[in-house]
Design a protein around this motif. Structure first.
Motif: not given
Length: 258
Positions: A238-258
């Motif tokens: 699963y770590a090599g799938t596009d879905e996982y890469r999307d999940i990683k990109r989503m979670i690692t984009s977390l940041r303070p708003a503003g």
């Protein structure tokens, strides 16, 4: 109308998986062994809804099944979501959805967002304002499948990291009544040596702590290959799938708003 509520809960390490699973709406036990970074532009929205795609591109498969190449269709259009309390922001594929079940929790503040793919499968949960605690009562073989530091979330000099990791092996299957792999954000030190404590995916965030992640569950996380393969083998694929890469990109984009 959107409602906000508290997500405080005392969580011993032995029950971390159960807590995460409850947040993602998955069953309390482990999945059955036979269960089956891009640079795209984004647009900004606030809770409770997500905007329509901002960039035309290939449409993800409607049922989330693997493509002919053995991976899910990459997400081209992305959007940005801001939590109802206005404190955190993250990016996600525009085809995915975000809901806020905060009304199910006691009042007291904090954020609660559940992210599902286009097939309605839960992929991650974000919760803040959590009280946590851990005691390492047992150790198991472990594997770190992916890891990345997240400096945007640094608090009190501590920089959390995104991690996709597993517990257990063919000889030692891992903690009882829990899946053996999960992805999320952790503030604690990375494990060293041959064994590690149970997975504890929480990170420091005012006023206490937060979580953003989920179990790896083959029933939700589309994984190519033989569905009868061992659970941990499927987690590695699963770590090599596009879905996982999307999940990683989503979670690692977390940041303070503003």
């Amino acid at each position: 109308m959107r409602r906000t509520a508290s997500s405080r809960a005392a969580v011993p390490a032995a029950f971390v998986f159960a807590l995460m699973l409850a947040g993602c709406g998955q069953p309390a036990g482990p999945p059955s062994p036979g269960t089956a970074a891009a640079t795209d532009p984004v647009t900004t929205v606030t809770a409770p809804s997500v905007t329509t795609p901002v960039t035309p591109g290939p449409t993800p498969t409607s049922d989330g099944t693997p493509s002919a190449t053995g991976a899910t269709t990459p997400s081209e259009a992305w959007t940005t979501y801001t939590t109802a309390d206005g404190q955190l922001t993250f990016d996600l594929p525009a085809a995915w959805s975000v809901t806020d079940p905060a009304g199910e929790l006691p009042e007291g503040g904090g954020a609660f967002a559940e992210i599902r793919n286009q097939a309605g499968k839960p992929l991650a949960t974000l919760r803040t304002n959590m009280a946590t605690g851990s005691t390492c009562m047992e150790r198991h073989p472990y594997s770190v499948l992916d890891s990345q530091e997240l400096p945007a979330l640094t608090q009190n000099g501590l920089t959390p990291r995104f991690v996709f990791e597993s517990r257990g092996s063919a000889k030692d299957p891992g903690p009882a009544n829990t899946p053996g792999a999960a992805y999320g954000i952790a503030t604690g030190p990375a494990p060293t040596g041959d064994t590690a404590c149970p997975i504890f995916h929480f990170f420091t965030w005012p006023p206490t702590a937060a979580m953003f992640g989920a179990f790896y569950n083959p029933a939700n996380n589309v994984t190519p290959g033989d569905p009868s393969s061992p659970y941990l083998e499927k987690a590695e694929r699963y770590a090599g799938t596009d879905e996982y890469r999307d999940i990683k990109r989503m979670i690692t984009s977390l940041r303070p708003a503003g």
